[in-house]
Design an enzyme around this catalytic site. Sequence first.
Site, mmCIF file in Angstrom:
data_model
loop_
_atom_site.group_PDB
_atom_site.id
_atom_site.type_symbol
_atom_site.label_atom_id
_atom_site.label_comp_id
_atom_site.label_asym_id
_atom_site.label_seq_id
_atom_site.Cartn_x
_atom_site.Cartn_y
_atom_site.Cartn_z
ATOM 1 C CG HIS A 194 -2.127 -0.782 1.022
ATOM 2 N ND1 HIS A 194 -2.860 -1.298 2.037
ATOM 3 C CD2 HIS A 194 -2.741 -1.149 -0.118
ATOM 4 C CE1 HIS A 194 -3.890 -1.962 1.538
ATOM 5 N NE2 HIS A 194 -3.819 -1.886 0.228
ATOM 6 N NE ARG A 301 -5.042 -7.466 -12.415
ATOM 7 C CZ ARG A 301 -4.113 -6.691 -12.973
ATOM 8 N NH1 ARG A 301 -4.211 -5.379 -12.892
ATOM 9 N NH2 ARG A 301 -3.094 -7.224 -13.616
ATOM 10 N NE ARG A 337 -8.933 -10.785 -14.538
ATOM 11 C CZ ARG A 337 -7.658 -10.746 -14.138
ATOM 12 N NH1 ARG A 337 -6.695 -11.038 -14.987
ATOM 13 N NH2 ARG A 337 -7.338 -10.379 -12.923
ATOM 14 C CD GLU A 436 -4.409 -14.983 -17.553
ATOM 15 O OE1 GLU A 436 -3.651 -14.168 -17.014
ATOM 16 O OE2 GLU A 436 -5.599 -15.128 -17.215
ATOM 17 C CG ASN A 459 1.236 -9.370 -15.302
ATOM 18 O OD1 ASN A 459 2.068 -8.786 -15.972
ATOM 19 N ND2 ASN A 459 0.195 -8.762 -14.757
ATOM 20 C CG ASP A 460 -1.026 -15.361 -14.545
ATOM 21 O OD1 ASP A 460 -0.306 -15.775 -13.623
ATOM 22 O OD2 ASP A 460 -2.116 -14.794 -14.348
ATOM 23 N NE ARG A 470 1.512 -12.371 -11.377
ATOM 24 C CZ ARG A 470 0.329 -12.142 -11.902
ATOM 25 N NH1 ARG A 470 -0.245 -13.039 -12.649
ATOM 26 N NH2 ARG A 470 -0.281 -11.008 -11.712
ATOM 27 C CB CYS A 507 -4.640 -6.451 -20.045
ATOM 28 S SG CYS A 507 -4.982 -8.199 -19.773
HETATM 29 C C1 PEP Z 1 -1.761 -11.133 -16.466
HETATM 30 O O1 PEP Z 1 -1.615 -12.268 -16.014
HETATM 31 O O2 PEP Z 1 -0.955 -10.581 -17.248
HETATM 32 C C2 PEP Z 1 -2.926 -10.315 -16.080
HETATM 33 C C3 PEP Z 1 -3.178 -9.164 -16.641
HETATM 34 O O3 PEP Z 1 -3.709 -10.796 -15.073
HETATM 35 P P1 PEP Z 1 -3.318 -10.725 -13.525
HETATM 36 O O4 PEP Z 1 -2.081 -9.884 -13.388
HETATM 37 O O5 PEP Z 1 -4.497 -10.147 -12.847
HETATM 38 O O6 PEP Z 1 -3.086 -12.162 -13.198
HETATM 39 MG MG MG Z 2 -3.291 -13.273 -15.059
#
Ligand code: PEP
Ligand code: MG
Length: 584
Positions: A194, A301, A337, A436, A459-460, A470, A507
Amino acid sequence: MLALHGKGVSSGIAIGRAYVLKRERVKVPEYVVPTHDIDQEIQRFLAAIEGARKELSEIRDHIPAEAPVEVASFIDTHLLILSDTMVSEAPIRDIREHQWNAEFALKTQSDRLIAVFERMEDTYLRNKKIDVAQVVERVLRNLLNPDEREDDPVPADLLGRIVVANDLAPADTVALKSKGIAAFVTNLGGPISHTAILSRSLGIPAIVAVHGATRYIDNDDQLIVDGKRGILLVGPDAVVVAEYERRAQKIERLQRELETLRTSEAVSRNGVRIQLLANIELPEDLNAVQQVLASGIGLYRTEFLFMNRQGPPDEEEQFEAYAKVVRALPGRPVTIRTLDLGADKRVDIETPVTTINPALGLRAVRLCLQEVGLFKLQLRAIIRASAFGHVRLMIPMLSNVDEIFRVVDLVREIQSQLRKEGIAFDSQMPIGGMIEVPAAAVAADLFAAHLDFLSIGTNDLIQYTLAIDRVDDAVNYLYDPLHPSVLRLIAMTIEAGRKQGIPVAMCGEMAGDARYTRLLLGLGLREFSMHPAAMLEIKKIVRESNVSDLEVRATEIMRSRDSRSLQRLVEAMNGEADSGNGEI
Ligand code: PEP
Ligand code: MG
């Protein structure tokens, strides 16, 4: 001169004198309370909870008017934690049952809670343990010295000072900002704590995880904070100070320039229009989206609506939350989503993690298709919200085409139900999916054939492709968006969308990172969804680019035989085109 390194969490340069916030960690006494004093001990505990509540309410009532909306919500989070029975009632049971003193009972309960948070895979949730620890610390201080509470041990005026602390609670951060601090540095903390999030929205350069900062730095030491690079210089000489002053001025100039791009279109030099969309977690984030005039929401999200509360939100509450965002952005796409909850992103912290490898477990769409009741409620709320604008429904974590069929069946079933009930909705609402999981990227054409759009969750995708958790610090060094395998999967997904004639967005964090914008444009990406704060910088790159040239360069880059030459080619592509934004 001493140079210390940490995690830069909020960009910018600050030069100033240190103010070291030396708050010793409270030492927790442990003793047995005689039976006849138990009630009194419980009263003492309750008084401390009340004292902490008063302090937090006081801070909340004095939040500066210009502070961003999330500042109040951070304080509210602490008030919520304080009211949670796990903090305010569970220790009473221990005082009664074990005759523990209030401090020890509270500390033991806090350790239990923190252990549960630590087992969570999701970084956001794991960071919640910091909030719990900060709230408990506040109550402990009240227990230990109820009469001489240090309401404000910090001087009233800290204009231009750089605060160095072990850790900062969001409440402290807000209070410090109103005293005029120039930056802060903490021994502890992570990039999505935070405090880090606040530093970005308050616009204060900040570095966290500078281990030992409070040990090496004394009050009034001259410091330079480079928030972008995570570098802290202690006692720099005049030449270094002059160099950083020059850089700070340059950053200020560039930032002013970026502001002028708010109303400019995201169109490349050769006329290619790019969609710059925003990622949001809660309807409150709309403010930031409006400020940068994003072309819509590329990722909402929704799981964040389900957190920090006792039970899940009902259909009506979800509908209100989704409709609020949709109504605020008339004519602009809002990509909602569906729940990305799972064994790791849990809302119920009391249930221990049972899955051995939660990232590969029952999460996102897999969980939704198992918990159909919960899922249908969300789908109904989203479909109802579609009546008020341009809603796009997005399915996370697809690994199997069959998952699409099952979601689409549920959507159609709910739509026909709503039709019978005479409730309005958009029957053309696009249904898209996140790419992803490597399996979905490799076979993106098969997925694209049944979807209206794709969105790459890097990210995933990076986590699963490179087999690196991650959130595991030990393997973070392997995290590499430019890994040839990752780039090939991205390119394959973009190509599958192009062949199918459907839009492909990105994204994940990579979409908001200026180091990759040109390459992604060259690979054919036309929709970028990111944290609103990154948007103007990305827009500037888009406007300065000739996408046809970048396409040629990208083809060359994808032919590289090894990571190092690939990296060099990307750097060269950025270096030649960079008009100086790299500083920010
Ligand atoms: C991702 O995985 O890139 C994504 C946008 O979803 P999150 O970061 O919420 O897992
Ligand atoms: Mg993801």
